[in-house]
Every structure is written in C-alpha cells, then in structure tokens.
Design a protein around this motif. Sequence first.
Motif, short mmCIF file in Angstrom:
data_model
loop_
_atom_site.label_atom_id
_atom_site.label_comp_id
_atom_site.label_asym_id
_atom_site.label_seq_id
_atom_site.Cartn_x
_atom_site.Cartn_y
_atom_site.Cartn_z
N UNK A 1 32.99 41.47 28.55
CA UNK A 1 32.67 40.71 29.76
C UNK A 1 32.93 41.55 31.01
N UNK A 2 34.00 42.34 30.96
CA UNK A 2 34.36 43.13 32.13
C UNK A 2 33.36 44.27 32.36
N UNK A 3 32.97 44.97 31.28
CA UNK A 3 31.97 46.03 31.45
C UNK A 3 30.67 45.43 31.99
N UNK A 4 30.25 44.32 31.42
CA UNK A 4 29.00 43.70 31.88
C UNK A 4 29.07 43.26 33.33
N UNK A 5 30.27 42.92 33.79
CA UNK A 5 30.42 42.49 35.18
C UNK A 5 30.03 43.60 36.15
N UNK A 6 30.18 44.85 35.70
CA UNK A 6 29.86 45.98 36.59
C UNK A 6 28.39 45.98 37.00
N UNK A 7 27.54 45.31 36.20
CA UNK A 7 26.13 45.22 36.56
C UNK A 7 25.85 44.16 37.61
N UNK A 8 26.80 43.24 37.77
CA UNK A 8 26.49 42.04 38.53
C UNK A 8 27.16 41.99 39.89
N UNK B 1 38.01 41.61 39.15
CA UNK B 1 37.72 40.82 37.94
C UNK B 1 38.43 41.44 36.73
N UNK B 2 38.29 42.77 36.63
CA UNK B 2 38.94 43.49 35.52
C UNK B 2 40.46 43.26 35.56
N UNK B 3 41.05 43.36 36.75
CA UNK B 3 42.50 43.20 36.89
C UNK B 3 42.96 41.83 36.42
N UNK B 4 42.18 40.77 36.78
CA UNK B 4 42.55 39.41 36.38
C UNK B 4 42.52 39.29 34.85
N UNK B 5 41.47 39.83 34.25
CA UNK B 5 41.39 39.77 32.78
C UNK B 5 42.51 40.58 32.15
N UNK C 1 45.47 41.16 33.38
CA UNK C 1 46.70 40.37 33.47
C UNK C 1 46.71 39.28 32.41
N UNK C 2 45.55 38.63 32.22
CA UNK C 2 45.45 37.52 31.26
C UNK C 2 45.79 37.98 29.84
N UNK C 3 45.50 39.25 29.54
CA UNK C 3 45.75 39.76 28.19
C UNK C 3 47.23 39.69 27.80
N UNK C 4 48.10 39.71 28.83
CA UNK C 4 49.53 39.66 28.54
C UNK C 4 49.97 38.25 28.13
N UNK C 5 49.03 37.30 28.16
CA UNK C 5 49.29 35.96 27.65
C UNK C 5 48.84 35.80 26.21
N UNK C 6 48.39 36.90 25.59
CA UNK C 6 47.92 36.79 24.19
C UNK C 6 48.98 37.34 23.22
#
Length: 257
Positions: free
Chosen positions: A209-216, A225-229, A231-236
Amino acid sequence: MAYETILYETRGKVALITLNRPKAMNALNAQLIAEVTDALTHVEQDPKLGASVITGSDKAFAAGADIKEMASLDFVQAYVGDFISPWDRVGQMRKPVIAAVAGYALGGGCELAMMCDFIIAAESAKFGQPEITLGVMPGAGGTQRLTRFVGKSKAMEMVLTGRLMKADEAERSGLVSRVVPSDELIGEALAAAEKIADFSQPIVMMAKESVNRSYETTLAEGVRFERRLFHAMFGTEDQKEGMDAFVDKRTPQFKNR
Ligand code: CO8
C-alpha cells in the motif's frame, strides 16, 4: 465458478493463475476477465493464501483484448456496460500479484501485466501497446502506467507507433523487475511469491500500500503516509516476532497478527 479460460491452482500459500486460451493467444475476452477477477477475489478472501502469480503460455502472456469480441462494440454499450472496468480488480488487490510474462504481452496484455505489482519476464517476452494500429489507443491504463514505468519518451513512442519492446529493453527501462531464462520463468515467479507469502501478511499488505501511494501523492504526503504505517507496525505481533527472532538468531514464525 468452473473456469474454462484460465487454469487455477494453489501451491501452499501461493495461487497460480494461468491464462488459457491457446488458440487466441490468450486474448482477453469477457469470460476470461470474469474468471480472473473471480479467482483473485478468492485469493483475497482466503487467509491461507499470501500472494499470486498470473502467467500465460510460452507464446503469449496475452495478445490484448479480444479484438473479435470488441470489434462491434458501440459507444453506448461500452459506456453503459463500463467496458474494461472489471479489470480494476487486479490493481485493487491488497495481496501481492506477480506477472510472469513470456511471449507477447500486447495491448490489454501489457496493461494487465502492469496492473500487477511487478513483472518477471522470460527472455522471449515482448511488450507493446499496438492499439493505434487498430484505430484506438490503450484503454486499461496503458497510457498512464507505461509512462510511469518507462518515462514519457519511450511510452509516447510505443503508444504512437505501436513499437514492441523486447525483454532486455524492458528490463533496462524499468518495465520489468528482471529477465530470466524462459524455462525458469514460472519457478522464479513462484519462488518470489512464496517468499512474499512467508512474510507477515499484514506487513506485506502495508508495504504494498505504501509503495503504491507514491503514485498517488506528493513526496511529503507519501513519506507521512509511510511513517504512519511504519508506526502502526509496532502494534502487530509479527513485528515483535520478527525482531525477537533476529536477536535470538532464529527464523521468525509470523502469525499474520
Ligand atoms: N484478439 C482476438 N484474437 C486474437 C488476438 C486478439 N487480441 N490476438 C491473436 N488472436 C488470434 C488470431 O486472430 C488467430 O486466430 P485464428 O487462428 O482464428 O486466425 C490466433 O490468435 C493466432 O494469432 P496469429 O495467427 O495472428 O499469430 P501470429 O504468431 O502470426 O501473431 C500476434 C501473433 C503478433 C500476437 C498477432 O496475433 C497480433 O498482432 N495480435 C493482435 C495484437 C493486438 O493488436 N493487441 C491489442 C488489442 S486491443 C487492446 O488490447 C485494447 C485494450 C483495451 C483494454 C483491455 C482490457 C484488459
């Protein structure tokens, strides 16, 4: 759904979709589109599956939309029937999809490959957008995605002249991630898919999702966007498992949580 124009199989955590209209160079007709999107929906819904590979034959990945089916279409049928939009399913996949391309990937075939997350090409692969020779232009994202892959000059030449690009040029231009000997194509693509499917599924999905965001979006918004995701990974649980395994010098056992 019983498939007639594709072959569908699963190998462990990976689905293999083989376009299978050999007499028509795997031309993409409505039935094939329905079957591919049905198979991909199944992949998306099956928690055991982590990635898929779309491939064709040695001769053709796909020689484009089915010209014989499309030739008599009129504007209202195309507009009201929203011709081509079912293909958006491929680009909307959240689990990774790899295109394994041998032979011709022309028109909609090239566009289908570009909808996938990356393309592994056999030495025999030939890419092109020859729609101009038929009195139309690319209609499934070709003018947009090809330009992003190879830049304006090459995309413009291919779209305006219909020139085909061989595998080595496609690799040099960034259209394909790598070129492999033809007899190793499926093995290499499946190996890449298996590798992805062995990682944490939610983390893989976020990375995609993050790589694809670079197109948009802009660079600043994309990095945010990448930073938020990130950070979210530390909740897994899988982040804990991955890093603990590194420290413990063992192989991580991801649980997709
Ligand atoms: N549609 C329908 N039938 C096809 C197609 C096609 N795109 N491509 C090949 N075939 C058929 C041929 O008609 C032939 O059938 P038959 O034996 O009944 O005559 C059979 O496949 C074998 O083809 P050839 O005899 O032509 O095989 P060659 O090895 O001589 O040539 C080529 C192979 C170069 C691939 C040649 O077939 C060719 O140029 N095909 C057309 C390529 C093309 O123009 N593609 C673009 C189509 S338009 C398009 O894709 C618009 C995109 C819109 C979005 C689509 C959604 C994804």
